[in-house]
Design an enzyme around this catalytic site. Sequence first.
Site, short mmCIF file in Angstrom:
data_model
loop_
_atom_site.label_atom_id
_atom_site.label_comp_id
_atom_site.label_asym_id
_atom_site.label_seq_id
_atom_site.Cartn_x
_atom_site.Cartn_y
_atom_site.Cartn_z
N ALA A 89 0.86 -1.18 0.00
CA ALA A 89 0.00 0.00 0.00
C ALA A 89 0.90 1.23 0.00
CB ALA A 89 -0.91 0.01 1.22
N ALA B 212 3.07 3.27 7.48
CA ALA B 212 2.83 4.62 7.00
C ALA B 212 2.59 5.58 8.16
CB ALA B 212 1.64 4.64 6.05
N SER C 214 6.88 4.22 17.82
CA SER C 214 8.16 4.91 18.03
C SER C 214 8.52 4.92 19.50
CB SER C 214 8.07 6.35 17.52
OG SER C 214 9.20 7.10 17.91
N TYR D 165 4.33 14.56 17.09
CA TYR D 165 4.49 13.24 16.46
C TYR D 165 4.36 12.14 17.51
CZ TYR D 165 6.96 9.22 14.50
OH TYR D 165 7.31 7.96 14.10
#
Length: 309
Positions: free
Chosen positions: A30, A66, A111, A135
């Site tokens: 994808a 993503a 993360s 983020y």
Amino acid sequence: MRVLVTGASGFVGRALCPALGAAGHSVLRAVRRDDGQPDTVVSGDLGPLCEWLDRVECPDVIVHLAARVHQMNERQDDAERLHQQANTQGTLALARRARERGVRRFVFVSSVKVNGEGRSQPYRADDIPRPADAYARSKADAEAGLMQIAAQGGMEVVIIRPPLVYGPGVGGNFGSLLKWVRRGYPLPLASVTDNRRSLVAIDNLVSLIVLCIDHPSAVGAIWMVSDDQDVSTAELLQRMAAVFGRPARLWPLPPAVLELIAVICGKRAAMVRLCGNLSVNVSATRRTLGWSPVVSLDEGLRRCGRDTA
């Protein structure tokens, strides 16, 4: 199994897809924009709509790579909104639709920044999250939402928190450091010897993702990953130099002076990423999943070096 990889054209995706194929899985890529590769679906931008998933045969597993990453020179309110839209709302919309379609497992690459930044002790998966920027907050919120979705049943969730990922073709600050060391630029970092940094070679991250595709003990948990060889900034630069067969041209400047210069230049965040502490404890990943790094830090750097001009 049939595995769909989002962000397949990105740095990690380009390494993961062939590794999944080599492990015997059928891979569907994808990507944000059509890149002309076979077995590919165009997903567009991350967001609350994910109708593109209905256009493909239902996969057994989704590996969600993503993400919207940190953008320079972005207003704080814009950063919060855009990261939440992509990394939180986009992830959770995809996960909900995946469960409705019958996807068995959702592997989310998050993360270590969810844990926080700057702590001297290594981070563990069971630490209280302390995300410090837009983020990291968007990733933390996505993790929490995924765990709620998993608790409702019908789809397994696995979460992986990597630190800085490096490998052939790496960009950003790490890629710049490699080029500076290779070209013999003198760097004022000889005194940065007391910090500890965890890194993960892309080969090591990919090996853990492949393991988590079907490992029964991976389900419903957060896994830390690294090369398990923490280094100071000065030691990292010395090891980089060794890859190129030359001495590291480091000269001493007190860390306090470095920080002052960074503040004056508006680069304090970059200074913290380079010279601060950020290490992870991977003992639970080793013990429970039977995982271990497939390459050492030095070998990972050597593989980078072959690709650095």
